[in-house]
Motif scaffolding. Structure first.
Motif, PDB file in Angstrom:
ATOM      1  N   UNK A  60      42.117  39.814  32.168  1.00 19.80           N
ATOM      2  CA  UNK A  60      41.464  38.820  31.676  1.00 19.80           C
ATOM      3  C   UNK A  60      42.283  38.838  30.115  1.00 19.80           C
ATOM      4  N   UNK A  61      41.811  38.002  29.418  1.00 17.15           N
ATOM      5  CA  UNK A  61      41.696  38.372  27.946  1.00 17.15           C
ATOM      6  C   UNK A  61      40.269  38.261  27.700  1.00 17.15           C
ATOM      7  N   UNK A  70      39.810  34.581  37.390  1.00 19.25           N
ATOM      8  CA  UNK A  70      40.887  33.716  38.263  1.00 19.25           C
ATOM      9  C   UNK A  70      40.814  34.403  39.276  1.00 19.25           C
ATOM     10  N   UNK A  71      41.458  33.143  41.189  1.00 21.39           N
ATOM     11  CA  UNK A  71      41.331  33.656  41.902  1.00 21.39           C
ATOM     12  C   UNK A  71      42.709  33.158  42.295  1.00 21.39           C
ATOM     13  N   UNK A  72      42.976  33.028  43.748  1.00 21.57           N
ATOM     14  CA  UNK A  72      44.002  32.087  44.301  1.00 21.57           C
ATOM     15  C   UNK A  72      43.591  31.867  45.337  1.00 21.57           C
ATOM     16  N   UNK A  73      44.579  30.930  46.157  1.00 19.26           N
ATOM     17  CA  UNK A  73      44.178  31.048  47.603  1.00 19.26           C
ATOM     18  C   UNK A  73      45.756  30.246  48.391  1.00 19.26           C
ATOM     19  N   UNK A  74      45.864  31.572  48.863  1.00 19.76           N
ATOM     20  CA  UNK A  74      47.823  30.931  48.976  1.00 19.76           C
ATOM     21  C   UNK A  74      47.717  30.434  50.451  1.00 19.76           C
ATOM     22  N   UNK A  79      45.512  28.421  42.167  1.00 19.02           N
ATOM     23  CA  UNK A  79      45.841  28.940  42.154  1.00 19.02           C
ATOM     24  C   UNK A  79      43.732  28.206  41.430  1.00 19.02           C
ATOM     25  N   UNK A  80      43.467  29.438  41.020  1.00 20.87           N
ATOM     26  CA  UNK A  80      42.390  28.687  40.165  1.00 20.87           C
ATOM     27  C   UNK A  80      41.311  29.319  39.008  1.00 20.87           C
ATOM     28  N   UNK A  81      40.947  28.933  38.152  1.00 25.10           N
ATOM     29  CA  UNK A  81      40.668  29.094  36.785  1.00 25.10           C
ATOM     30  C   UNK A  81      38.764  29.066  36.921  1.00 25.10           C
TER      31      UNK A  81
END
Length: 123
Positions: A60-61, A70-74, A79-81
């Motif tokens: 993360x900056x 940030x997350x993801x659901x493959x 991808x989410x922010x």
């Protein structure tokens, strides 16, 4: 090569929250690391957050730490922010990006980009 489409941007008051989504298609998404970048008017594109293709590693900056996740659901190729405690200086067009192999914080390393979604934070 994967295609990306962002959504979820909009107008929000300072202190509010938004969740951006990035839907991927055209390739096996599980092999791709992903990143979020943003660009404000008159400024260069800057790194926001990134996640490895396994979801194990994130970056993360400094301005995003403690506020953005940030997350993801493959399974959903998405991808989410999640952005909380938004500030007027967070106003920008937000882009998601993807690349094979390991994630980086450098925009030039990503070869798949979405069209961007506008986030505007009012004071």
């Amino acid at each position: 090569q994967v295609q990306l489409v962002e959504s979820g941007g909009g107008l929000v008051q300072a202190g509010g929250s938004l969740r951006l989504s990035c839907a991927a298609s055209g390739a096996i998404f599980t092999g791709y690391s992903v990143g979020w970048f943003r660009q404000a008017p008159g400024k260069e594109r800057e790194f926001v957050a990134a996640m490895s293709w396994t979801g194990t590693w994130t970056a993360n900056a400094e301005f995003a730490k403690g506020r953005f996740t940030i997350s993801r659901d493959n399974g959903k190729n998405t991808v989410y922010l999640q952005m909380n405690s938004l500030k007027p200086e967070d106003t920008a067009v937000y882009y998601c990006a993807a690349r094979l192999y390991e994630y980086t914080v450098n925009a030039d390393d990503y070869n798949s980009w979405g069209q961007g979604t506008q986030v505007t934070v009012s004071s």
